[in-house]
Motif scaffolding. Structure first.
Motif, mmCIF file in Angstrom:
data_model
loop_
_atom_site.group_PDB
_atom_site.id
_atom_site.type_symbol
_atom_site.label_atom_id
_atom_site.label_comp_id
_atom_site.label_asym_id
_atom_site.label_seq_id
_atom_site.Cartn_x
_atom_site.Cartn_y
_atom_site.Cartn_z
ATOM 1 N N ILE A 141 -4.647 -3.152 -2.477
ATOM 2 C CA ILE A 141 -5.509 -3.337 -1.298
ATOM 3 C C ILE A 141 -6.955 -3.500 -1.727
ATOM 4 O O ILE A 141 -7.623 -4.476 -1.372
ATOM 5 C CB ILE A 141 -5.401 -2.134 -0.346
ATOM 6 N N ARG A 191 0.814 -1.223 0.000
ATOM 7 C CA ARG A 191 0.000 0.000 0.000
ATOM 8 C C ARG A 191 0.846 1.272 0.000
ATOM 9 O O ARG A 191 0.438 2.289 -0.582
ATOM 10 C CB ARG A 191 -0.902 -0.035 1.243
ATOM 11 N N GLN A 204 -0.923 1.298 -6.213
ATOM 12 C CA GLN A 204 -0.872 1.120 -4.755
ATOM 13 C C GLN A 204 -2.268 0.852 -4.192
ATOM 14 O O GLN A 204 -2.438 -0.010 -3.323
ATOM 15 C CB GLN A 204 -0.265 2.361 -4.093
ATOM 16 N N ALA A 262 -4.193 2.410 5.992
ATOM 17 C CA ALA A 262 -3.806 1.699 4.770
ATOM 18 C C ALA A 262 -4.950 0.853 4.222
ATOM 19 O O ALA A 262 -5.166 0.772 3.012
ATOM 20 C CB ALA A 262 -2.587 0.824 5.047
ATOM 21 N N LYS A 271 -8.353 5.664 1.306
ATOM 22 C CA LYS A 271 -7.620 5.697 0.040
ATOM 23 C C LYS A 271 -6.671 6.893 -0.073
ATOM 24 O O LYS A 271 -5.716 6.844 -0.851
ATOM 25 C CB LYS A 271 -8.597 5.707 -1.129
#
Length: 474
Positions: free
Chosen positions: A468, A116, A464, A403, A407
């Protein structure tokens, strides 16, 4: 008459048989270790019962037995607070965090932060986690020493070193499979010895709940007796701490599927509540029966003096099992984070899977020695445990949760938050003249810093975020 004088040869034989069986289970698990994934996350094949047992075995340790009973001895029913907070944390984790992380199939919390954010966030988190688990493992070593001291009559230092050496040995050989299957054995012994034997016999001895009420002051039956700000600090440290606890994430990733991971955590939360009531009430019963002993000696004294031959050995083993099953998990989690996040990834010493397993075993030995030293130097169990949660709640919880759920969080914001939360908590404890707990102060500072710094720095890239929000839910 000392506690040791109440222990018979039958008790010693029962305890010896249990320890031999435990070592046998751990040795059998060495045959399941082919690579780092087997050693660190059980090959991602763990079923419901070992997964549930290793949650319970890990969390129902010194804090939930010796520590909670000690608080119950000192202040009464408010000793339940720690286990209740732990149950709340598990419910939150099962409902909100498992769906986010289960399909990532990583090994450490540092892996999440690397995906992340960046490598710096991984390494800083690895250091925080390692320090936390040194404190927590040391507390379990200290508690195992207290039990062995009561049983064998050895001095505390020798008791700590012998108990710790056994824990380090079977963790070294068996990895998470050994931790899980020995936890399964230990959990069964805990339920029988603590809930089904020690608790009803102690309550019968004091005349039941009405006997406790007649013998203890009214404040022992009020949660306010622990102190309002103390309860706030306990809640913040415990709940936030468990939401970013390395061993919990490992067990989620070790489960064979999402349903197994979630069900194990939900059932564990329910059983934590059982141990909350049982542990604090046993401490209160010890206060009635043995009011002059030290608070963390109360439980071993109650067991060794109250119970008949044979049952004494079984219940003592149950308490030792509770402590050992937590210590091995904490030791294994610390070694996982240090070998993966710091050595293999952070320092760029990348090795293959079998090489990583060898490194993790070496780290188990090294951390084990450090924790023995800390346990001998500072053997107060509950205080060590709270220090561990303070590291996690004030320094790590907010960045990890950011994380996973925000966002706009950035790498710079996360790293700044880790340092700000931890340092502010330490400074608050050292210099502030206030009842407001350091855990709450550190968490608030960490939250403010991650928000402010994240908005002042460039937003994360789409890649990134996808690691997630797409991988985590895909």
């Amino acid at each position: 008459m000392s506690a040791k004088e109440h222990i018979t040869m039958l008790d010693y034989l029962i305890m010896l048989a249990y320890l031999v069986a435990l070592v046998g289970v751990a040795w059998w698990c060495t045959k399941m270790q082919n690579d780092a994934e087997d050693y660190l996350v059980s090959g991602r094949k763990m079923g419901f019962w070992p997964n549930l047992a290793t949650h319970l075995g890990t969390q129902v340790g010194a804090g939930s037995t010796v520590g909670v009973a000690g608080v119950g001895f000192a202040v009464g029913i408010s000793g339940m607070g720690y286990n209740i907070c732990m149950a709340i944390a598990y419910l939150i984790f099962a409902v909100f965090i498992i769906p986010r992380i289960v399909k990532m199939k990583q090994i450490t919390i540092g892996d999440i932060l690397h995906l992340r954010f960046n490598q710096t966030a991984r390494v800083v988190a690895g250091i925080v986690i390692a320090l936390s688990y040194v404190a927590f493992t040391s507390s379990q070593f200290a508690a195992s020493g207290k039990i062995l001291k009561a049983v064998m009559g050895w001095d505390l230092t020798m008791s700590i070193l012998i108990g710790a050496a056994l824990i380090v040995a079977y963790t070294y050989f068996g990895g998470l499979w050994a931790v899980a299957y020995t936890d399964l054995v230990q959990w069964f012994v805990m339920m029988v010895g603590i809930v089904l034997i020690a608790f009803p016999m102690a309550m019968a001895k004091v005349g039941g709940w009405s006997g406790l009420q007649a013998a203890l002051p009214a404040e022992h039956f009020s949660f306010a007796n622990y102190g309002a700000w103390n309860l706030v600090g306990l809640a913040v440290a415990t709940i936030l701490g468990f939401l970013v606890t390395q061993d919990v994430y490992q067990r989620v990733w070790a489960a064979k599927d999402e349903k197994t991971a979630k069900n194990a955590m939900l059932w564990a939360a329910l059983l934590f509540a059982v141990f909350a009531f049982v542990g604090s009430t046993l401490g209160m019963a010890a206060k009635v029966l043995y009011p002059t002993v030290a608070k963390e000696e109360a439980l071993p004294t109650l067991i060794t003096v109250l119970l008949p031959s044979g049952l004494t050995g079984l219940v003592l083993i149950a308490y030792l099992a509770a402590i050992m099953s937590t210590a091995d998990s904490c030791l294994h989690a610390a070694a996982t984070s240090m070998s993966v996040d710091i050595w293999n990834k952070g320092l760029g010493k990348a090795v293959d899977s079998q090489g990583l397993m060898r490194i993790a075993r070496i780290v188990v030995l090294g951390i084990g020695v450090v924790c023995m030293v800390v346990a001998v130097a500072l053997p107060e169990v509950f205080r060590l445990m709270l220090y561990a949660y303070t590291f996690m709640s004030a320094g790590l919880a907010i960045p990890v949760l950011a994380a996973l759920f925000w966002k706009r969080a950035t790498a710079v914001g996360a790293v700044a938050s880790m340092f700000a939360g931890g340092i502010s908590g330490i400074l608050w404890e050292k210099f502030a003249k206030s009842e407001i707990p350091l855990e709450a102060v550190g968490a608030v500072v960490a939250l403010v810093v991650v928000v402010v710094v994240s908005y002042l720095t460039a937003p994360p890239t789409t890649n990134q975020l996808d690691t997630i929000y797409k991988q985590g839910q895909g």
